[in-house]
Design an enzyme around this catalytic site. Structure first.
Site, PDB file in Angstrom:
ATOM      1  N   GLY A   1       0.805  -1.215   0.000  1.00 21.99           N
ATOM      2  CA  GLY A   1       0.000   0.000   0.000  1.00 21.99           C
ATOM      3  C   GLY A   1       0.838   1.265   0.000  1.00 21.99           C
ATOM      4  CG  ASN A   2       5.051   3.241   1.397  1.00 26.85           C
ATOM      5  OD1 ASN A   2       5.597   3.838   0.487  1.00 26.85           O
ATOM      6  ND2 ASN A   2       5.124   3.636   2.655  1.00 26.85           N
ATOM      7  CD  GLN A   3       0.554   6.504  -3.355  1.00 28.20           C
ATOM      8  OE1 GLN A   3       0.926   7.561  -2.871  1.00 28.20           O
ATOM      9  NE2 GLN A   3      -0.556   6.380  -4.053  1.00 28.20           N
TER      10      GLN A   3
ATOM     11  CB  THR B   1       5.538   7.027  -0.103  1.00 29.42           C
ATOM     12  OG1 THR B   1       6.255   6.403   0.961  1.00 29.42           O
ATOM     13  CG2 THR B   1       6.432   8.008  -0.834  1.00 29.42           C
TER      14      THR B   1
END
Length: 159
Positions: A37-39, A137
């Site tokens: 889920g982290n960009q 992020t």
């Protein structure tokens, strides 16, 4: 007590991206920004217009090619879950010694306001470095969408 990952660094790095403290999945896997889920990785690959890779070794090679190091402001802390808002009893990494050991670093980017806040709590900024705060992020930070974050993250291209 949560313990941060070791830095990703070598003499060729000129940019250091500082997070606050790795999340649960990153600590468990011993890989930076491991939560899907982290960009973080999607943003970085987009900034440098390179094909995205989920392979961690390829990600590390990407960082090296682009002269980017990674570390965290905090060495350890107490925290429930992965939210920076729940950090307590934090202890910073020895960043002054780190910067002495790696003098090629000229640009420090904070991966979130929280990272910048903890840095300011424990350290003075060096006049020989440039500092920038980037939007987090984290999947929990939804104030800005991917495109808005990318526009700000593109400042990394200039170094």
């Amino acid at each position: 007590m949560k313990i941060a990952l070791p830095p990703i660094i070598d003499a060729g790095r000129v940019i250091l991206i500082l997070g606050t403290m790795p999340g649960e999945k990153s600590i468990a896997s011993q890989q930076y920004y491991a939560n899907r889920g982290n960009q973080f990785w999607r943003l970085l690959f987009a900034v440098f217009d390179e094909p995205f890779s989920v392979n961690y070794d390829e990600r590390l090679k990407f960082l090296q090619r682009n002269r980017i190091g990674l570390w965290n402001v905090l060495e350890k802390c107490n925290r429930e879950g992965s939210s920076d808002n729940k950090i307590k009893n934090e202890h910073p990494n020895d960043l002054p010694s780190f910067f002495e050991r790696w003098p090629n670093i000229t640009h420090v980017y904070f991966e979130s306001m929280a990272a910048a806040k903890f840095y300011a709590k424990y350290f003075e900024k060096s006049e020989s470095m440039t500092y920038n705060v980037l939007p987090s992020t984290s999947g929990q930070y939804a104030v800005k969408n991917f495109e808005q974050k990318l526009a700000e993250w593109k400042t990394l291209q200039n170094h």
